[in-house]
Design a protein around this motif. Structure first.
Motif, PDB file in Angstrom:
ATOM      1  N   LEU A 149     -20.981   1.259 -11.274  1.00 40.58           N
ATOM      2  CA  LEU A 149     -19.930   0.701 -10.413  1.00 40.58           C
ATOM      3  C   LEU A 149     -18.533   0.995 -10.960  1.00 40.58           C
ATOM      4  CD1 LEU A 149     -21.435  -2.729  -9.332  1.00 40.58           C
ATOM      5  CD2 LEU A 149     -20.974  -0.742  -7.890  1.00 40.58           C
ATOM      6  N   VAL A 150     -18.378   0.920 -12.265  1.00 45.73           N
ATOM      7  CA  VAL A 150     -17.078   1.253 -12.867  1.00 45.73           C
ATOM      8  C   VAL A 150     -16.721   2.708 -12.570  1.00 45.73           C
ATOM      9  CG1 VAL A 150     -15.862   1.568 -15.062  1.00 45.73           C
ATOM     10  CG2 VAL A 150     -17.176  -0.509 -14.664  1.00 45.73           C
ATOM     11  N   ALA A 151     -17.689   3.608 -12.744  1.00 40.83           N
ATOM     12  CA  ALA A 151     -17.435   5.022 -12.479  1.00 40.83           C
ATOM     13  C   ALA A 151     -17.153   5.254 -10.993  1.00 40.83           C
ATOM     14  CB  ALA A 151     -18.638   5.855 -12.925  1.00 40.83           C
ATOM     15  N   PHE A 152     -17.900   4.592 -10.117  1.00 40.36           N
ATOM     16  CA  PHE A 152     -17.728   4.758  -8.677  1.00 40.36           C
ATOM     17  C   PHE A 152     -16.348   4.282  -8.215  1.00 40.36           C
ATOM     18  CE2 PHE A 152     -18.226   2.971  -4.359  1.00 40.36           C
ATOM     19  CZ  PHE A 152     -18.482   4.150  -3.681  1.00 40.36           C
ATOM     20  N   VAL A 153     -15.954   3.102  -8.649  1.00 39.38           N
ATOM     21  CA  VAL A 153     -14.645   2.567  -8.257  1.00 39.38           C
ATOM     22  C   VAL A 153     -13.525   3.433  -8.829  1.00 39.38           C
ATOM     23  CG1 VAL A 153     -13.082   0.602  -8.543  1.00 39.38           C
ATOM     24  CG2 VAL A 153     -15.452   0.213  -7.906  1.00 39.38           C
TER      25      VAL A 153
ATOM     26  N   LEU B 123       0.814  -1.207   0.000  1.00 40.80           N
ATOM     27  CA  LEU B 123       0.000   0.000   0.000  1.00 40.80           C
ATOM     28  C   LEU B 123       0.852   1.263   0.000  1.00 40.80           C
ATOM     29  CD1 LEU B 123      -2.954  -0.850   2.413  1.00 40.80           C
ATOM     30  CD2 LEU B 123      -2.988  -0.669  -0.063  1.00 40.80           C
ATOM     31  N   ALA B 124       2.019   1.185   0.617  1.00 38.91           N
ATOM     32  CA  ALA B 124       2.901   2.345   0.654  1.00 38.91           C
ATOM     33  C   ALA B 124       3.461   2.667  -0.722  1.00 38.91           C
ATOM     34  CB  ALA B 124       4.034   2.101   1.640  1.00 38.91           C
ATOM     35  N   SER B 125       3.614   1.657  -1.557  1.00 42.40           N
ATOM     36  CA  SER B 125       4.184   1.885  -2.888  1.00 42.40           C
ATOM     37  C   SER B 125       3.103   2.062  -3.959  1.00 42.40           C
ATOM     38  CB  SER B 125       5.093   0.719  -3.265  1.00 42.40           C
ATOM     39  OG  SER B 125       4.329  -0.460  -3.379  1.00 42.40           O
ATOM     40  N   LEU B 126       1.841   2.076  -3.568  1.00 40.38           N
ATOM     41  CA  LEU B 126       0.742   2.208  -4.518  1.00 40.38           C
ATOM     42  C   LEU B 126       0.580   3.676  -4.925  1.00 40.38           C
ATOM     43  CD1 LEU B 126      -1.517   0.573  -5.900  1.00 40.38           C
ATOM     44  CD2 LEU B 126      -2.974   1.186  -3.980  1.00 40.38           C
ATOM     45  N   HIS B 127       0.632   3.942  -6.216  1.00 45.82           N
ATOM     46  CA  HIS B 127       0.458   5.295  -6.714  1.00 45.82           C
ATOM     47  C   HIS B 127       0.021   5.244  -8.179  1.00 45.82           C
ATOM     48  CE1 HIS B 127       4.547   4.239  -7.922  1.00 45.82           C
ATOM     49  NE2 HIS B 127       4.326   5.037  -8.969  1.00 45.82           N
ATOM     50  N   LEU B 128      -0.490   6.368  -8.660  1.00 51.65           N
ATOM     51  CA  LEU B 128      -0.860   6.503 -10.067  1.00 51.65           C
ATOM     52  C   LEU B 128       0.180   7.353 -10.782  1.00 51.65           C
ATOM     53  CD1 LEU B 128      -4.660   7.366  -9.747  1.00 51.65           C
ATOM     54  CD2 LEU B 128      -3.697   5.223 -10.536  1.00 51.65           C
ATOM     55  N   THR B 129       0.536   6.949 -11.958  1.00 46.62           N
ATOM     56  CA  THR B 129       1.388   7.796 -12.789  1.00 46.62           C
ATOM     57  C   THR B 129       0.477   8.792 -13.510  1.00 46.62           C
ATOM     58  OG1 THR B 129       1.202   6.346 -14.709  1.00 46.62           O
ATOM     59  CG2 THR B 129       2.999   5.881 -13.151  1.00 46.62           C
ATOM     60  N   PRO B 130       1.030   9.856 -14.056  1.00 45.22           N
ATOM     61  CA  PRO B 130       0.174  10.790 -14.803  1.00 45.22           C
ATOM     62  C   PRO B 130      -0.586  10.116 -15.955  1.00 45.22           C
ATOM     63  CG  PRO B 130       2.256  11.830 -14.309  1.00 45.22           C
ATOM     64  CD  PRO B 130       2.382  10.385 -13.889  1.00 45.22           C
ATOM     65  N   LEU B 131       0.055   9.183 -16.633  1.00 44.24           N
ATOM     66  CA  LEU B 131      -0.609   8.485 -17.737  1.00 44.24           C
ATOM     67  C   LEU B 131      -1.753   7.604 -17.223  1.00 44.24           C
ATOM     68  CD1 LEU B 131      -0.822   7.762 -20.717  1.00 44.24           C
ATOM     69  CD2 LEU B 131       0.842   5.938 -20.296  1.00 44.24           C
ATOM     70  N   SER B 132      -1.505   6.823 -16.175  1.00 40.06           N
ATOM     71  CA  SER B 132      -2.568   5.955 -15.659  1.00 40.06           C
ATOM     72  C   SER B 132      -3.703   6.776 -15.046  1.00 40.06           C
ATOM     73  CB  SER B 132      -2.006   4.957 -14.644  1.00 40.06           C
ATOM     74  OG  SER B 132      -1.495   5.624 -13.517  1.00 40.06           O
ATOM     75  N   GLY B 133      -3.375   7.911 -14.441  1.00 40.75           N
ATOM     76  CA  GLY B 133      -4.414   8.795 -13.911  1.00 40.75           C
ATOM     77  C   GLY B 133      -5.275   9.370 -15.020  1.00 40.75           C
TER      78      GLY B 133
ATOM     79  N   ILE C 118      -5.763   8.045 -18.034  1.00 41.55           N
ATOM     80  CA  ILE C 118      -6.561   6.946 -18.588  1.00 41.55           C
ATOM     81  C   ILE C 118      -7.740   6.643 -17.679  1.00 41.55           C
ATOM     82  CG2 ILE C 118      -6.524   4.473 -19.113  1.00 41.55           C
ATOM     83  CD1 ILE C 118      -3.630   4.917 -20.122  1.00 41.55           C
ATOM     84  N   LEU C 119      -7.518   6.668 -16.376  1.00 42.52           N
ATOM     85  CA  LEU C 119      -8.599   6.404 -15.429  1.00 42.52           C
ATOM     86  C   LEU C 119      -9.667   7.496 -15.479  1.00 42.52           C
ATOM     87  CD1 LEU C 119      -9.569   4.391 -13.369  1.00 42.52           C
ATOM     88  CD2 LEU C 119      -8.228   5.582 -11.641  1.00 42.52           C
ATOM     89  N   VAL C 120      -9.268   8.738 -15.650  1.00 41.19           N
ATOM     90  CA  VAL C 120     -10.242   9.828 -15.782  1.00 41.19           C
ATOM     91  C   VAL C 120     -11.101   9.614 -17.033  1.00 41.19           C
ATOM     92  CG1 VAL C 120     -10.475  12.289 -16.304  1.00 41.19           C
ATOM     93  CG2 VAL C 120      -8.970  11.551 -14.478  1.00 41.19           C
ATOM     94  N   VAL C 121     -10.476   9.232 -18.131  1.00 44.18           N
ATOM     95  CA  VAL C 121     -11.222   8.984 -19.367  1.00 44.18           C
ATOM     96  C   VAL C 121     -12.202   7.831 -19.174  1.00 44.18           C
ATOM     97  CG1 VAL C 121     -11.002   8.226 -21.780  1.00 44.18           C
ATOM     98  CG2 VAL C 121      -9.458   9.958 -20.864  1.00 44.18           C
ATOM     99  N   ILE C 122     -11.774   6.762 -18.506  1.00 47.50           N
ATOM    100  CA  ILE C 122     -12.657   5.616 -18.250  1.00 47.50           C
ATOM    101  C   ILE C 122     -13.838   6.035 -17.386  1.00 47.50           C
ATOM    102  CG2 ILE C 122     -12.795   3.398 -17.040  1.00 47.50           C
ATOM    103  CD1 ILE C 122      -9.922   2.871 -18.063  1.00 47.50           C
ATOM    104  N   VAL C 123     -13.580   6.833 -16.354  1.00 47.13           N
ATOM    105  CA  VAL C 123     -14.652   7.297 -15.469  1.00 47.13           C
ATOM    106  C   VAL C 123     -15.653   8.160 -16.236  1.00 47.13           C
ATOM    107  CG1 VAL C 123     -15.134   8.831 -13.522  1.00 47.13           C
ATOM    108  CG2 VAL C 123     -13.373   7.092 -13.314  1.00 47.13           C
ATOM    109  N   VAL C 124     -15.149   9.051 -17.071  1.00 54.90           N
ATOM    110  CA  VAL C 124     -16.038   9.917 -17.850  1.00 54.90           C
ATOM    111  C   VAL C 124     -16.895   9.095 -18.812  1.00 54.90           C
ATOM    112  CG1 VAL C 124     -16.070  11.698 -19.642  1.00 54.90           C
ATOM    113  CG2 VAL C 124     -14.625  11.974 -17.633  1.00 54.90           C
ATOM    114  N   LEU C 125     -16.273   8.148 -19.509  1.00 58.23           N
ATOM    115  CA  LEU C 125     -17.029   7.314 -20.439  1.00 58.23           C
ATOM    116  C   LEU C 125     -18.048   6.434 -19.716  1.00 58.23           C
ATOM    117  CD1 LEU C 125     -14.237   6.267 -22.957  1.00 58.23           C
ATOM    118  CD2 LEU C 125     -16.073   7.938 -23.290  1.00 58.23           C
ATOM    119  N   ALA C 126     -17.678   5.876 -18.571  1.00 55.68           N
ATOM    120  CA  ALA C 126     -18.607   5.057 -17.801  1.00 55.68           C
ATOM    121  C   ALA C 126     -19.770   5.907 -17.281  1.00 55.68           C
ATOM    122  CB  ALA C 126     -17.892   4.371 -16.641  1.00 55.68           C
ATOM    123  N   GLY C 127     -19.486   7.118 -16.844  1.00 53.17           N
ATOM    124  CA  GLY C 127     -20.549   8.009 -16.398  1.00 53.17           C
ATOM    125  C   GLY C 127     -21.494   8.378 -17.526  1.00 53.17           C
TER     126      GLY C 127
END
Length: 67
Positions: free
Chosen positions: A51-55, A5-15, A17-26
């Motif tokens: 659920l995809v957008a929420f997670v 958990l201490a080493s868990l982080h998002l890179t700018p690219l993965s962040g 991509i996740l924003v795009v996925i959340v927007v599309l799911a919404g």
């Protein structure tokens, strides 16, 4: 805190991509919600996309961005 958990982080690219996925799911959630009067399977699709957008939003809120 566990080491993984201490080493868990998002890179700018993965962040990003996740924003795009959340927007599309919404967007798909909203589309399924609007089809509730004409389509009998709207609830399943709404739950799936909701659920995809929420997670995705939870991950964006609580996992730090490393940049």
């Amino acid at each position: 805190m566990p080491a993984f958990l201490a080493s868990l982080h998002l890179t700018p690219l993965s962040g990003t991509i996740l924003v795009v996925i959340v927007v599309l799911a919404g967007h798909r959630f909203r589309k399924a919600w609007k089809e509730r009067e004409t389509d009998s399977g709207w609830k399943t699709r709404a739950w799936l996309f909701g659920l995809v957008a929420f997670v995705g939003l939870l991950v964006l809120a609580f996992v730090p961005l490393k940049g």
